[in-house]
Write a protein that holds these residues in place. Structure first.
Motif, PDB file in Angstrom:
ATOM      1  N   PHE A 124      -4.181   4.132   4.130  1.00 24.88           N
ATOM      2  CA  PHE A 124      -3.190   4.067   5.208  1.00 24.88           C
ATOM      3  C   PHE A 124      -3.296   2.745   5.963  1.00 24.88           C
ATOM      4  CE2 PHE A 124      -1.910   4.914   9.623  1.00 24.88           C
ATOM      5  CZ  PHE A 124      -0.583   5.264   9.407  1.00 24.88           C
ATOM      6  N   ALA A 125      -4.518   2.317   6.237  1.00 27.68           N
ATOM      7  CA  ALA A 125      -4.697   1.034   6.935  1.00 27.68           C
ATOM      8  C   ALA A 125      -4.167  -0.122   6.086  1.00 27.68           C
ATOM      9  CB  ALA A 125      -6.174   0.826   7.259  1.00 27.68           C
ATOM     10  N   LEU A 126      -4.416  -0.071   4.790  1.00 18.92           N
ATOM     11  CA  LEU A 126      -3.897  -1.121   3.921  1.00 18.92           C
ATOM     12  C   LEU A 126      -2.375  -1.077   3.831  1.00 18.92           C
ATOM     13  CD1 LEU A 126      -6.539  -1.096   1.045  1.00 18.92           C
ATOM     14  CD2 LEU A 126      -6.220  -2.824   2.819  1.00 18.92           C
ATOM     15  N   PHE A 127      -1.788   0.109   3.867  1.00 21.49           N
ATOM     16  CA  PHE A 127      -0.331   0.205   3.849  1.00 21.49           C
ATOM     17  C   PHE A 127       0.278  -0.321   5.145  1.00 21.49           C
ATOM     18  CE2 PHE A 127      -0.610   3.702   0.496  1.00 21.49           C
ATOM     19  CZ  PHE A 127      -0.359   2.803  -0.524  1.00 21.49           C
ATOM     20  N   MET A 128      -0.447  -0.226   6.247  1.00 24.02           N
ATOM     21  CA  MET A 128       0.025  -0.850   7.485  1.00 24.02           C
ATOM     22  C   MET A 128       0.037  -2.373   7.336  1.00 24.02           C
ATOM     23  SD  MET A 128       0.866   1.437   9.653  1.00 24.02           S
ATOM     24  CE  MET A 128       1.479   2.406   8.296  1.00 24.02           C
ATOM     25  N   LEU A 129      -0.902  -2.891   6.568  1.00 30.53           N
ATOM     26  CA  LEU A 129      -0.946  -4.320   6.297  1.00 30.53           C
ATOM     27  C   LEU A 129       0.288  -4.772   5.511  1.00 30.53           C
ATOM     28  CD1 LEU A 129      -2.699  -6.923   6.453  1.00 30.53           C
ATOM     29  CD2 LEU A 129      -3.627  -6.257   4.231  1.00 30.53           C
ATOM     30  N   ILE A 130       0.806  -3.903   4.656  1.00 33.81           N
ATOM     31  CA  ILE A 130       2.012  -4.230   3.901  1.00 33.81           C
ATOM     32  C   ILE A 130       3.172  -4.478   4.863  1.00 33.81           C
ATOM     33  CG2 ILE A 130       3.761  -3.301   2.316  1.00 33.81           C
ATOM     34  CD1 ILE A 130       1.516  -1.900   0.815  1.00 33.81           C
ATOM     35  N   GLY A 131       3.310  -3.628   5.857  1.00 27.38           N
ATOM     36  CA  GLY A 131       4.384  -3.821   6.834  1.00 27.38           C
ATOM     37  C   GLY A 131       4.209  -5.078   7.666  1.00 27.38           C
ATOM     38  N   LEU A 132       2.971  -5.387   7.990  1.00 30.78           N
ATOM     39  CA  LEU A 132       2.719  -6.579   8.806  1.00 30.78           C
ATOM     40  C   LEU A 132       2.972  -7.884   8.048  1.00 30.78           C
ATOM     41  CD1 LEU A 132      -0.532  -5.487  10.683  1.00 30.78           C
ATOM     42  CD2 LEU A 132       1.778  -5.649  11.598  1.00 30.78           C
ATOM     43  N   THR A 133       2.835  -7.855   6.730  1.00 26.48           N
ATOM     44  CA  THR A 133       3.054  -9.064   5.940  1.00 26.48           C
ATOM     45  C   THR A 133       4.453  -9.090   5.324  1.00 26.48           C
ATOM     46  OG1 THR A 133       2.149  -8.047   3.958  1.00 26.48           O
ATOM     47  CG2 THR A 133       0.607  -9.258   5.379  1.00 26.48           C
ATOM     48  N   LEU A 134       5.356  -8.302   5.876  1.00 29.03           N
ATOM     49  CA  LEU A 134       6.728  -8.226   5.384  1.00 29.03           C
ATOM     50  C   LEU A 134       6.771  -7.895   3.886  1.00 29.03           C
ATOM     51  CD1 LEU A 134       8.247 -11.215   7.336  1.00 29.03           C
ATOM     52  CD2 LEU A 134       8.310  -8.800   7.927  1.00 29.03           C
ATOM     53  N   PHE A 135       5.961  -6.928   3.495  1.00 29.25           N
ATOM     54  CA  PHE A 135       5.901  -6.351   2.155  1.00 29.25           C
ATOM     55  C   PHE A 135       5.312  -7.288   1.101  1.00 29.25           C
ATOM     56  CE2 PHE A 135       9.178  -4.122   4.479  1.00 29.25           C
ATOM     57  CZ  PHE A 135       8.726  -2.831   4.368  1.00 29.25           C
TER      58      PHE A 135
END
Length: 116
Positions: A63-74
């Motif tokens: 989940f934390a890594l998937f939040m990183l996806i949103g922060l880096t614009l996918f």
């Protein structure tokens, strides 16, 4: 499995998350082991309950890594999504075994037998 998850999420958040984690291998068990839906759910829940703490940590990290996806614009999804599905695949093989039809003969020298 997804119907149970939706019922759990609609009633309470934590039971829904538990059901989502506990039934994570249900579809893989149906496809790989040809189990019925109910027996696949029961087997998945039993195995996940045995290692529940480790699964909670795995899904929290995911989940934390998937939040990183949103922060880096996918952009991070290019390597995080394959990493996640590969990790789930490795977990599946480690927990439920691999019943592949690959027949490896250890006494046969490499390259001496050609099976076409």
């Amino acid at each position: 499995a997804s119907i149970l998850m939706q019922i759990g999420i609609s009633l309470f958040i934590l039971p829904g998350l538990y059901i989502a984690i506990a039934t994570t291998f249900t579809l893989s068990l149906i496809a790989d082991k040809q189990l019925t839906a109910l027996s696949a759910i029961v087997l998945s829940v039993r195995v996940v309950n045995r290692y529940l703490g480790q699964f909670i940590v795995f899904f929290l990290i995911s989940f934390a890594l998937f939040m990183l996806i949103g922060l880096t614009l996918f952009f991070a999804g290019i390597w995080l999504l394959p990493l996640y599905f590969n990790a789930k695949g490795v977990l599946y093989v480690e927990l439920f075994g691999d019943d592949g039809d690959i027949d490896i003969k250890p006494n046969t020298p490499q390259g001496s037998v050609f099976d076409a």
